[in-house]
Design a protein around this motif. Structure first.
Motif, PDB file in Angstrom:
ATOM      1  N   ALA A 151       0.832  -1.206   0.000  1.00  0.00           N
ATOM      2  CA  ALA A 151       0.000   0.000   0.000  1.00  0.00           C
ATOM      3  C   ALA A 151       0.865   1.252   0.000  1.00  0.00           C
ATOM      4  CB  ALA A 151      -0.920  -0.010   1.222  1.00  0.00           C
ATOM      5  N   GLN A 152       1.952   1.206   0.739  1.00  0.00           N
ATOM      6  CA  GLN A 152       2.875   2.341   0.808  1.00  0.00           C
ATOM      7  C   GLN A 152       3.523   2.598  -0.559  1.00  0.00           C
ATOM      8  OE1 GLN A 152       5.908   1.814   3.807  1.00  0.00           O
ATOM      9  NE2 GLN A 152       6.899   3.776   3.388  1.00  0.00           N
ATOM     10  N   ILE A 153       3.878   1.533  -1.266  1.00  0.00           N
ATOM     11  CA  ILE A 153       4.491   1.662  -2.591  1.00  0.00           C
ATOM     12  C   ILE A 153       3.478   2.217  -3.593  1.00  0.00           C
ATOM     13  CG2 ILE A 153       5.484   0.364  -4.544  1.00  0.00           C
ATOM     14  CD1 ILE A 153       6.704  -1.548  -2.394  1.00  0.00           C
ATOM     15  N   LYS A 154       2.245   1.707  -3.540  1.00  0.00           N
ATOM     16  CA  LYS A 154       1.194   2.183  -4.448  1.00  0.00           C
ATOM     17  C   LYS A 154       0.894   3.669  -4.226  1.00  0.00           C
ATOM     18  CE  LYS A 154      -1.244  -2.171  -5.330  1.00  0.00           C
ATOM     19  NZ  LYS A 154      -2.512  -2.933  -5.162  1.00  0.00           N
ATOM     20  N   ALA A 155       1.146   4.102  -2.986  1.00  0.00           N
ATOM     21  CA  ALA A 155       0.897   5.508  -2.657  1.00  0.00           C
ATOM     22  C   ALA A 155       2.078   6.406  -3.042  1.00  0.00           C
ATOM     23  CB  ALA A 155       0.602   5.651  -1.169  1.00  0.00           C
ATOM     24  N   GLY A 156       3.099   5.816  -3.675  1.00  0.00           N
ATOM     25  CA  GLY A 156       4.237   6.614  -4.137  1.00  0.00           C
ATOM     26  C   GLY A 156       5.521   6.378  -3.376  1.00  0.00           C
ATOM     27  N   GLY A 157       5.530   5.421  -2.451  1.00  0.00           N
ATOM     28  CA  GLY A 157       6.739   5.138  -1.686  1.00  0.00           C
ATOM     29  C   GLY A 157       7.845   4.567  -2.561  1.00  0.00           C
ATOM     30  N   ASN A 158       9.082   4.854  -2.207  1.00  0.00           N
ATOM     31  CA  ASN A 158      10.233   4.383  -2.980  1.00  0.00           C
ATOM     32  C   ASN A 158      10.582   2.946  -2.575  1.00  0.00           C
ATOM     33  OD1 ASN A 158      13.351   3.972  -3.254  1.00  0.00           O
ATOM     34  ND2 ASN A 158      12.848   5.647  -4.666  1.00  0.00           N
ATOM     35  N   PHE A 159      10.492   2.026  -3.534  1.00  0.00           N
ATOM     36  CA  PHE A 159      10.704   0.602  -3.264  1.00  0.00           C
ATOM     37  C   PHE A 159      12.077   0.351  -2.648  1.00  0.00           C
ATOM     38  CE2 PHE A 159      11.703  -3.789  -4.055  1.00  0.00           C
ATOM     39  CZ  PHE A 159      10.497  -4.465  -4.040  1.00  0.00           C
ATOM     40  N   GLU A 160      13.101   0.928  -3.243  1.00  0.00           N
ATOM     41  CA  GLU A 160      14.473   0.667  -2.809  1.00  0.00           C
ATOM     42  C   GLU A 160      14.726   1.173  -1.385  1.00  0.00           C
ATOM     43  OE1 GLU A 160      13.655   1.933  -5.780  1.00  0.00           O
ATOM     44  OE2 GLU A 160      14.082   0.128  -6.956  1.00  0.00           O
ATOM     45  N   GLU A 161      14.199   2.363  -1.077  1.00  0.00           N
ATOM     46  CA  GLU A 161      14.388   2.928   0.266  1.00  0.00           C
ATOM     47  C   GLU A 161      13.636   2.115   1.316  1.00  0.00           C
ATOM     48  OE1 GLU A 161      16.508   5.245   1.135  1.00  0.00           O
ATOM     49  OE2 GLU A 161      17.141   5.327  -0.961  1.00  0.00           O
ATOM     50  N   ILE A 162      12.450   1.637   0.948  1.00  0.00           N
ATOM     51  CA  ILE A 162      11.674   0.796   1.871  1.00  0.00           C
ATOM     52  C   ILE A 162      12.402  -0.526   2.112  1.00  0.00           C
ATOM     53  CG2 ILE A 162       9.491  -0.432   2.220  1.00  0.00           C
ATOM     54  CD1 ILE A 162       8.152   1.764   0.524  1.00  0.00           C
ATOM     55  N   ALA A 163      12.983  -1.072   1.047  1.00  0.00           N
ATOM     56  CA  ALA A 163      13.729  -2.325   1.176  1.00  0.00           C
ATOM     57  C   ALA A 163      14.906  -2.164   2.138  1.00  0.00           C
ATOM     58  CB  ALA A 163      14.232  -2.781  -0.195  1.00  0.00           C
TER      59      ALA A 163
END
Length: 266
Positions: A151-163
């Motif tokens: 949900a965070q990624i779909k809302a525009g979150g950066n995949f790499e930073e979240i990883a």
């Protein structure tokens, strides 16, 4: 005055003896019953062990050299080397070592033919079929956490930073979840099944369960698998062929036939 001169002479002599002794120990790994074991032998043994050069490894290697020297000295002292049975065994060992060395040299110089290498390459090359996938993933323990990240990624979150912040995979997390180029066969089935359905730039819309936890997968790119060149694999192919026992038997027989063909046996 004479007594003082004698004391000075004795002191100088003692110093020279001490210096000579220290030099001898510096050049040798040990001195066993007066027989020196050169430091070069110790260095070589440590190097051949394949272990890191440290005091513990050196102590172990030194003990091995001392043990060997003690046995050699005792064998000489007891005269066992003069026994016929011992001499026969030593000769058998010598011949066995030479046979192995001759065959190894034959294999290295003329054993593996170019035709054999080319045939092996074609066989290996045929295995490079299908596609490779450049993927990233985020691994978490709970499904609820995985859903929240999606949900965070779909809302525009950066995949790499979240990883980097949340992935539990110690190998890929510091690199933003990057797994590099992989094949579907190199990964667990659940991961591969979800991965191959993704398009470039797409992220799984549902968490993927595997034995490691819950994955969120992102496809970066795909490409057809390409085999390394013949020159890149040549050394590995040669080693692979030469390690095959059936090949070794055939080549040993070939070597002996060549030797007999050139020899005069009466």
């Amino acid at each position: 005055m004479l007594k003082t001169r004698h004391l000075i002479t004795f002191s100088v002599a003692a110093s020279l003896i001490s210096m000579t002794s220290a030099t001898a120990f510096a050049q040798n790994a040990a001195i066993v019953n007066g027989k020196a074991i050169p430091k070069a032998q110790l260095d070589k043994l440590v190097q051949k062990s394949g272990q890191a050069d440290n005091p513990q490894v050196r102590d172990q290697a030194r003990e091995m050299l001392v043990t060997r020297e003690l046995i050699l000295q005792e064998a000489d002292k007891r005269g066992v080397i003069q026994k016929e049975s011992v001499r026969e065994q030593l000769e058998q060992s010598r011949v066995g070592i030479l046979v192995a060395a001759v065959f190894e040299d034959y294999v290295e110089k003329e054993g593996v033919t170019e035709a054999e290498l080319k045939a092996a390459y074609e066989s290996v090359k045929a295995q490079y079929t299908g596609k490779e996938y450049h993927v990233e993933h985020i691994l978490v323990e709970k499904e609820s956490d995985a859903k929240a990240i999606i949900a965070q990624i779909k809302a525009g979150g950066n995949f790499e930073e979240i990883a980097k912040a949340k992935s539990k995979d110690p190998g890929s997390a510091p690199n933003g979840g990057d797994l590099g180029w992989v094949t579907d066969k190199a990964l667990v089935p659940e991961f591969s099944k979800a991965m191959v359905q993704l398009k470039n730039g797409q992220v799984t819309d549902k968490p993927v369960k595997s034995q490691f936890g819950w994955h969120i997968i992102k496809m970066i790119d795909t490409r057809d698998m390409k085999a390394p060149s013949f020159d890149e694999l040549k050394a590995q192919l040669k080693q692979m062929i030469a390690s095959d026992q059936n090949w070794q038997k055939a080549k040993f027989s070939e070597m002996m036939q060549k030797l007999r063909a050139k020899a005069k046996v009466q």
